[in-house]
Design a protein around this motif. Structure first.
Motif, PDB file in Angstrom:
ATOM      1  N   SER A 109     -14.395  32.340   2.203  1.00 48.65           N
ATOM      2  CA  SER A 109     -14.556  33.760   2.525  1.00 48.65           C
ATOM      3  C   SER A 109     -13.440  34.286   3.412  1.00 48.65           C
ATOM      4  O   SER A 109     -13.482  35.445   3.817  1.00 48.65           O
ATOM      5  N   THR A 110     -12.433  33.463   3.727  1.00 48.45           N
ATOM      6  CA  THR A 110     -11.322  33.881   4.584  1.00 48.45           C
ATOM      7  C   THR A 110     -10.080  34.134   3.738  1.00 48.45           C
ATOM      8  O   THR A 110     -10.087  33.989   2.509  1.00 48.45           O
ATOM      9  N   GLN A 111      -8.993  34.476   4.422  1.00 46.48           N
ATOM     10  CA  GLN A 111      -7.743  34.758   3.724  1.00 46.48           C
ATOM     11  C   GLN A 111      -6.972  33.492   3.362  1.00 46.48           C
ATOM     12  O   GLN A 111      -5.942  33.566   2.690  1.00 46.48           O
ATOM     13  N   TRP A 112      -7.452  32.310   3.818  1.00 45.64           N
ATOM     14  CA  TRP A 112      -6.769  31.050   3.531  1.00 45.64           C
ATOM     15  C   TRP A 112      -7.525  30.313   2.429  1.00 45.64           C
ATOM     16  O   TRP A 112      -8.742  30.083   2.536  1.00 45.64           O
ATOM     17  N   ALA A 113      -6.815  29.935   1.395  1.00 43.22           N
ATOM     18  CA  ALA A 113      -7.448  29.251   0.267  1.00 43.22           C
ATOM     19  C   ALA A 113      -7.600  27.759   0.516  1.00 43.22           C
ATOM     20  O   ALA A 113      -8.553  27.137   0.028  1.00 43.22           O
ATOM     21  N   THR A 114      -6.663  27.158   1.294  1.00 43.53           N
ATOM     22  CA  THR A 114      -6.703  25.716   1.545  1.00 43.53           C
ATOM     23  C   THR A 114      -6.571  25.452   3.040  1.00 43.53           C
ATOM     24  O   THR A 114      -6.149  26.317   3.824  1.00 43.53           O
ATOM     25  N   LEU A 115      -6.900  24.225   3.429  1.00 44.25           N
ATOM     26  CA  LEU A 115      -6.779  23.827   4.831  1.00 44.25           C
ATOM     27  C   LEU A 115      -5.320  23.758   5.262  1.00 44.25           C
ATOM     28  O   LEU A 115      -4.986  24.045   6.415  1.00 44.25           O
ATOM     29  N   THR A 116      -4.422  23.393   4.344  1.00 41.78           N
ATOM     30  CA  THR A 116      -2.993  23.310   4.681  1.00 41.78           C
ATOM     31  C   THR A 116      -2.452  24.666   5.095  1.00 41.78           C
ATOM     32  O   THR A 116      -1.688  24.777   6.080  1.00 41.78           O
ATOM     33  N   GLU A 117      -2.827  25.721   4.373  1.00 43.85           N
ATOM     34  CA  GLU A 117      -2.363  27.055   4.735  1.00 43.85           C
ATOM     35  C   GLU A 117      -2.884  27.457   6.114  1.00 43.85           C
ATOM     36  O   GLU A 117      -2.158  28.058   6.916  1.00 43.85           O
ATOM     37  N   PHE A 118      -4.131  27.116   6.392  1.00 49.77           N
ATOM     38  CA  PHE A 118      -4.698  27.462   7.698  1.00 49.77           C
ATOM     39  C   PHE A 118      -3.996  26.699   8.824  1.00 49.77           C
ATOM     40  O   PHE A 118      -3.717  27.270   9.895  1.00 49.77           O
ATOM     41  N   VAL A 119      -3.681  25.424   8.610  1.00 58.54           N
ATOM     42  CA  VAL A 119      -2.994  24.634   9.630  1.00 58.54           C
ATOM     43  C   VAL A 119      -1.594  25.193   9.880  1.00 58.54           C
ATOM     44  O   VAL A 119      -1.135  25.288  11.028  1.00 58.54           O
ATOM     45  N   LYS A 120      -0.901  25.573   8.799  1.00 53.27           N
ATOM     46  CA  LYS A 120       0.422  26.181   8.969  1.00 53.27           C
ATOM     47  C   LYS A 120       0.327  27.490   9.745  1.00 53.27           C
ATOM     48  O   LYS A 120       1.208  27.806  10.560  1.00 53.27           O
ATOM     49  N   HIS A 121      -0.719  28.251   9.506  1.00 52.46           N
ATOM     50  CA  HIS A 121      -0.919  29.500  10.247  1.00 52.46           C
ATOM     51  C   HIS A 121      -1.077  29.232  11.738  1.00 52.46           C
ATOM     52  O   HIS A 121      -0.510  29.953  12.584  1.00 52.46           O
ATOM     53  N   LEU A 122      -1.851  28.202  12.093  1.00 51.90           N
ATOM     54  CA  LEU A 122      -2.020  27.854  13.506  1.00 51.90           C
ATOM     55  C   LEU A 122      -0.695  27.421  14.133  1.00 51.90           C
ATOM     56  O   LEU A 122      -0.416  27.728  15.307  1.00 51.90           O
TER      57      LEU A 122
END
Length: 402
Positions: A109-122
């Motif tokens: 339900s967020t703007q990140w499709a995968t965990l890798t994208e979210f980690v890169k965002h952080l």
């Protein structure tokens, strides 16, 4: 009691079946409903309540997605801050711990499709330190809370005040040394002047006084000449010998007093002041350094099996955080120095003085005083080679890793 009330047998059976995690593909974030299979999810999508929620979503989808993204990010960071604040850990481990809660915000339900994208965002936003390794993505939480910033400001302020006090003490010690150097030649000149004045006075006493305009009488008696000459010569010799003996005694007393009493005490005082100044200048509120073996005393890491385990300090971060390589498991941890403890080697083993006047020196342990929690060490390398320190606190020494 209604058909679908909370205490009906069907509602209780549904809650028992819904325990634990289920497949993410059958979860509706808008309705916050978890379906058990594909048929249930299809029926839910055809329901009126879901259709109303989708109409609300269609009016402003970006706002809703941004809200879920923000909520997911804050809860994820709160979990890593609470569980792995000072350690470097795999992103998949943190994510599995986070989704253990059934009521968490799902990533679909967020703007990140995968965990890798979210980690890169952080990593891009500077909220975590991110590293890509052959074993996957690893992350380390960066603490930017107001409390930690306030503590850092206090530490910096304390360090600046300590440096200012050290400079003042060094100036006062230099002034005292300059005054002592200026007083030493003055005292020597004063003693020499006193000695010359005493010698002149003694010579004046021995010489005969002659009044101006007076006559000098000489006796021409043959019997009295040799007697007077002999008596005069003998008396003058005795007087001059006594004066010279007194001079020698005064010189020896003055030199003895200057070396034993005045000079020795002044040098001892200066050495003590220098030792105190060295202790104040090298006494810091941080003591971690690379190459020493420390013990982990954090009870928060007891569940991971690191409590009271020893590790080698591989790297020091911001003076207060140490990156440890555990001796048993070879795992890498980042732990604050408040949760670490120094390790005392066996008698005869090498250690490093991590705080105090001789900070940074390498020494060898000679004996241990368990009553006073201190140790006797001998410095082996550096400008103080061979110096023996009688009582050094346990907190100021630590074992060196091989």
């Amino acid at each position: 009691m209604g058909k679908n009330d909370f205490l009906t047998p069907k509602a209780i059976a549904n809650r028992i079946k819904a325990k634990g995690l289920q497949k993410l593909r059958w979860y509706c974030q808008m309705c916050q409903k978890q379906c058990r299979d594909e048929n249930g999810f299809k029926c839910h999508c055809m329901s009126d309540s879901h259709q109303r929620q989708m109409e609300v979503f269609g009016q402003n989808p970006n706002r809703i997605i941004d809200g879920y993204s923000e909520e997911f990010e804050t809860s994820f960071l709160e979990h890593i801050k609470r569980s792995h604040r000072f350690s470097r850990i795999a992103a998949t481990v943190v994510y599995n711990e986070y989704i253990a809660d059934r009521h968490h915000v799902h990533m679909n339900s967020t703007q990140w499709a995968t965990l890798t994208e979210f980690v890169k965002h952080l990593g891009r936003t500077g909220k975590c330190k991110v590293e890509e390794t052959p074993k996957g993505w690893f992350m380390t939480y960066i603490d930017r809370d107001s409390e930690t910033l306030f503590k850092e400001r206090l530490k910096n302020k304390r360090i600046k005040s300590d440096l200012a006090e050290e400079e003042k003490q060094e100036r006062t010690i230099k002034r005292q040394i300059e005054r002592a150097e200026q007083l030493m030649p003055l005292s020597e000149n004063g003693e020499e002047q006193k000695q010359t004045e005493q010698s002149e006075q003694s010579e004046q006493l021995l010489l005969p006084k002659s009044e101006p305009g007076g006559k000098i009488a000489f006796s021409l008696a043959s019997s009295s000449k040799p007697v007077t000459k002999e008596n005069g010569e003998s008396s003058s010799k005795v007087v001059f010998e006594d004066v010279e003996a007194e001079k020698v005694e005064k010189k020896s007393k003055s030199t003895g007093n200057s070396t034993k009493g005045g000079g020795g005490s002044a040098l001892d005082d200066l050495m003590k002041e220098q030792e105190k100044a060295k202790e104040r200048s090298n006494r810091k509120d941080y003591w971690l350094c690379e190459g020493i073996i420390v013990k982990v005393m954090s009870k928060a890491l007891a569940q991971k099996g690191y409590y009271k385990q020893k590790g080698l300090v591989v790297k020091v971060i911001d003076k207060y955080v140490g990156e440890l390589e555990m001796l048993d498991s070879k795992h890498i941890l980042r732990v604050d120095q408040e949760e670490l403890e120094t390790v005392i080697p066996q008698i005869g083993g090498l250690l490093r003085i991590v705080n105090g006047a001789y900070r940074g020196s390498t020494a060898r342990l000679m004996s241990v005083d368990t009553d006073n929690y201190s140790a006797k060490v001998q410095i082996e390398k550096g400008i103080y080679d061979g110096r023996v320190l009688q009582a050094v606190d346990y907190e100021d020494i630590c074992k060196i890793g091989q």
